[in-house]
Design an enzyme around this catalytic site. Structure first.
Site, PDB file in Angstrom:
ATOM      1  N   PRO A 120       0.840  -1.206   0.000  1.00 61.68           N
ATOM      2  CA  PRO A 120       0.000   0.000   0.000  1.00 61.68           C
ATOM      3  C   PRO A 120       0.869   1.248   0.000  1.00 61.68           C
ATOM      4  O   PRO A 120       1.967   1.243   0.535  1.00 61.68           O
ATOM      5  CB  PRO A 120      -0.782  -0.122   1.304  1.00 61.68           C
ATOM      6  CG  PRO A 120      -0.007  -1.056   2.152  1.00 61.68           C
ATOM      7  CD  PRO A 120       0.749  -1.962   1.239  1.00 61.68           C
ATOM      8  N   GLU A 121       0.372   2.304  -0.618  1.00 62.66           N
ATOM      9  CA  GLU A 121       1.086   3.577  -0.671  1.00 62.66           C
ATOM     10  C   GLU A 121       0.592   4.489   0.453  1.00 62.66           C
ATOM     11  O   GLU A 121      -0.424   4.214   1.083  1.00 62.66           O
ATOM     12  CB  GLU A 121       0.834   4.243  -2.026  1.00 62.66           C
ATOM     13  CG  GLU A 121       1.294   3.422  -3.225  1.00 62.66           C
ATOM     14  CD  GLU A 121       2.787   3.566  -3.478  1.00 62.66           C
ATOM     15  OE1 GLU A 121       3.417   4.474  -2.902  1.00 62.66           O
ATOM     16  OE2 GLU A 121       3.327   2.757  -4.247  1.00 62.66           O
ATOM     17  N   LYS A 165       4.729   5.202   4.959  1.00 61.46           N
ATOM     18  CA  LYS A 165       3.827   4.065   4.837  1.00 61.46           C
ATOM     19  C   LYS A 165       3.781   3.247   6.122  1.00 61.46           C
ATOM     20  O   LYS A 165       3.242   2.154   6.143  1.00 61.46           O
ATOM     21  CB  LYS A 165       4.279   3.173   3.677  1.00 61.46           C
ATOM     22  CG  LYS A 165       4.417   3.911   2.356  1.00 61.46           C
ATOM     23  CD  LYS A 165       5.062   3.022   1.309  1.00 61.46           C
ATOM     24  CE  LYS A 165       5.453   3.849   0.091  1.00 61.46           C
ATOM     25  NZ  LYS A 165       6.133   3.016  -0.923  1.00 61.46           N
ATOM     26  N   HIS A 179      -8.046 -16.042   6.379  1.00 59.25           N
ATOM     27  CA  HIS A 179      -6.718 -15.474   6.609  1.00 59.25           C
ATOM     28  C   HIS A 179      -6.665 -14.531   7.819  1.00 59.25           C
ATOM     29  O   HIS A 179      -5.813 -13.648   7.870  1.00 59.25           O
ATOM     30  CB  HIS A 179      -6.194 -14.742   5.371  1.00 59.25           C
ATOM     31  CG  HIS A 179      -6.335 -15.523   4.095  1.00 59.25           C
ATOM     32  ND1 HIS A 179      -5.734 -16.747   3.913  1.00 59.25           N
ATOM     33  CD2 HIS A 179      -7.017 -15.268   2.948  1.00 59.25           C
ATOM     34  CE1 HIS A 179      -6.045 -17.209   2.703  1.00 59.25           C
ATOM     35  NE2 HIS A 179      -6.821 -16.334   2.103  1.00 59.25           N
ATOM     36  N   ARG A 233      -0.950 -13.511   2.738  1.00 58.85           N
ATOM     37  CA  ARG A 233       0.408 -14.035   2.549  1.00 58.85           C
ATOM     38  C   ARG A 233       1.231 -13.981   3.835  1.00 58.85           C
ATOM     39  O   ARG A 233       2.322 -14.530   3.898  1.00 58.85           O
ATOM     40  CB  ARG A 233       1.089 -13.268   1.416  1.00 58.85           C
ATOM     41  CG  ARG A 233       0.303 -13.429   0.107  1.00 58.85           C
ATOM     42  CD  ARG A 233       0.796 -12.511  -0.976  1.00 58.85           C
ATOM     43  NE  ARG A 233       2.068 -12.946  -1.517  1.00 58.85           N
ATOM     44  CZ  ARG A 233       2.698 -12.318  -2.499  1.00 58.85           C
ATOM     45  NH1 ARG A 233       2.191 -11.220  -3.021  1.00 58.85           N
ATOM     46  NH2 ARG A 233       3.859 -12.761  -2.937  1.00 58.85           N
ATOM     47  N   LYS A 239      22.897  14.725  -2.309  1.00 61.87           N
ATOM     48  CA  LYS A 239      22.925  13.396  -2.947  1.00 61.87           C
ATOM     49  C   LYS A 239      23.494  13.470  -4.363  1.00 61.87           C
ATOM     50  O   LYS A 239      22.972  14.194  -5.218  1.00 61.87           O
ATOM     51  CB  LYS A 239      21.498  12.823  -3.025  1.00 61.87           C
ATOM     52  CG  LYS A 239      20.857  12.556  -1.684  1.00 61.87           C
ATOM     53  CD  LYS A 239      21.351  11.252  -1.097  1.00 61.87           C
ATOM     54  CE  LYS A 239      20.687  10.976   0.240  1.00 61.87           C
ATOM     55  NZ  LYS A 239      21.262   9.809   0.908  1.00 61.87           N
ATOM     56  N   ARG A 273      11.922  -1.746 -12.247  1.00 60.35           N
ATOM     57  CA  ARG A 273      10.550  -1.315 -12.470  1.00 60.35           C
ATOM     58  C   ARG A 273      10.548  -0.418 -13.698  1.00 60.35           C
ATOM     59  O   ARG A 273      11.419  -0.551 -14.550  1.00 60.35           O
ATOM     60  CB  ARG A 273      10.021  -0.587 -11.223  1.00 60.35           C
ATOM     61  CG  ARG A 273      10.125  -1.485 -10.003  1.00 60.35           C
ATOM     62  CD  ARG A 273       9.737  -0.780  -8.746  1.00 60.35           C
ATOM     63  NE  ARG A 273       8.277  -0.619  -8.651  1.00 60.35           N
ATOM     64  CZ  ARG A 273       7.688  -0.099  -7.596  1.00 60.35           C
ATOM     65  NH1 ARG A 273       8.405   0.325  -6.588  1.00 60.35           N
ATOM     66  NH2 ARG A 273       6.384   0.002  -7.553  1.00 60.35           N
TER      67      ARG A 273
END
Ligand SMILES: [Zn+2]
Length: 299
Positions: free
Chosen positions: A2-3, A61, A98, A117, A170, A280
């Site tokens: 989830p975001e 998150k 579950h 899971r 950075k 990704r």
């Protein structure tokens, strides 16, 4: 995973139903769901039983439920993992498939952790001083396991100039920096692409070469994009049911970059592109978001 907007939706829902409630008993249906708790299952159950919920908090998150009392300062940290759900059910309602952990509440409802899971789970954590608190403000405490996570843009302690400083330090690609949870938290791959498109920045630009002004714009873009997702994501709690895996609707309606390779840029009409990025994908407009080599050759 989830975001942030989905986790915030869950947080708000849990806050509504849990704050002020007392946990009257806890039943662990699957030991794997409490494997992160250092003291083991009996310790977790013993310390949660009889505790009142005083707050439900989030950073990026990461979600935790404050169950501190006078003798035990503790946060119940919830890992949602890939498929974890925090549900409020009426007491005695049929068990969910579950079901991993159940906490009975003093209003006859049940807090349930359901996880197909079982990558997620619960553990009790101590608090430590927040290293990300802005200078001159009293540092709030954060759970030890969350202490390495930077504030997210919705945190009252979020300090834009300090985040800009961290970004400028950075020597790596700005998209990588956006996803670095020790710089700014809560930004996932989709929101990063949306924010970069909005700020007209290519994700491969090196952070230290981007102006402070542009970085402020990017942080503003991240905030706007996630705030929009929050607006459409925050509706699912009315029926005593939270589903953190539920699509917020945002992902179908409002995306300007992510998943749009081959389609026209909604700003300039150029054909959007896709590139591989950290196993990704990155989606961008080749005209609005110039690659670093183009930027450098133009000076
Ligand atoms: Zn464009």
């Amino acid at each position: 995973m989830p975001e942030l907007p989905e986790v915030e939706t869950v947080r708000v829902g849990l806050e509504t139903h849990l704050v002020g409630r007392v946990i009257t008993s806890v039943d662990v249906a699957h030991p794997r769901a409490v494997r992160r708790h250092a003291g083991g299952e009996p310790d977790l159950v013993g310390r949660l039983t009889g505790k009142a919920v005083t707050g439900v908090r989030r950073r990026g998150k990461y979600l935790w439920i404050d169950v501190s009392d006078a003798t035990d300062r503790a946060a119940l940290v919830v890992h949602l993992g890939m498929s974890g759900q925090m549900l409020i059910a009426r007491g005695g309602a049929p068990d969910h498939t579950h079901l991993r952990v159940r906490a009975l509440l003093d209003d006859e409802n049940e807090l349930r952790f359901v996880d197909q899971r079982t990558f997620g789970g619960w553990h009790l954590d101590d608090y430590t001083v927040d290293a990300y608190a802005p200078a001159g403000m009293p540092a709030a405490d954060v759970p030890v396991s969350v202490a390495h996570i930077a504030t997210d843009p919705f945190d009252p302690a979020f300090d834009v100039e300090r985040v800009v400083n961290r970004m400028r330090a950075k020597h790596s690609e700005i998209k990588r920096v956006l996803l670095d949870q020790t710089v700014i938290s809560g930004v996932g791959n989709i929101y990063a692409d949306e924010a970069l498109w909005r700020a007209r920045l290519h994700g491969a630009r090196i952070a230290e070469t981007i102006s402070r002004k542009k970085l402020r714009e990017l942080i503003e873009a991240v905030t706007v994009v996630m705030a929009e997702a929050l607006k459409v994501g925050g509706t699912s709690f009315d029926a005593l049911y939270v589903n953190v895996n539920g699509q917020s609707g945002y992902f179908e309606r409002s995306l300007n970059a992510y998943g749009r390779a081959g389609e026209l840029c909604r700003r300039c009409g150029a054909i959007m592109r896709r590139e591989s990025f950290m196993n990704r994908s990155s989606f961008y407009c080749p005209r609005c978001q110039r690659r670093p080599s183009d930027v450098e050759s133009r000076g």
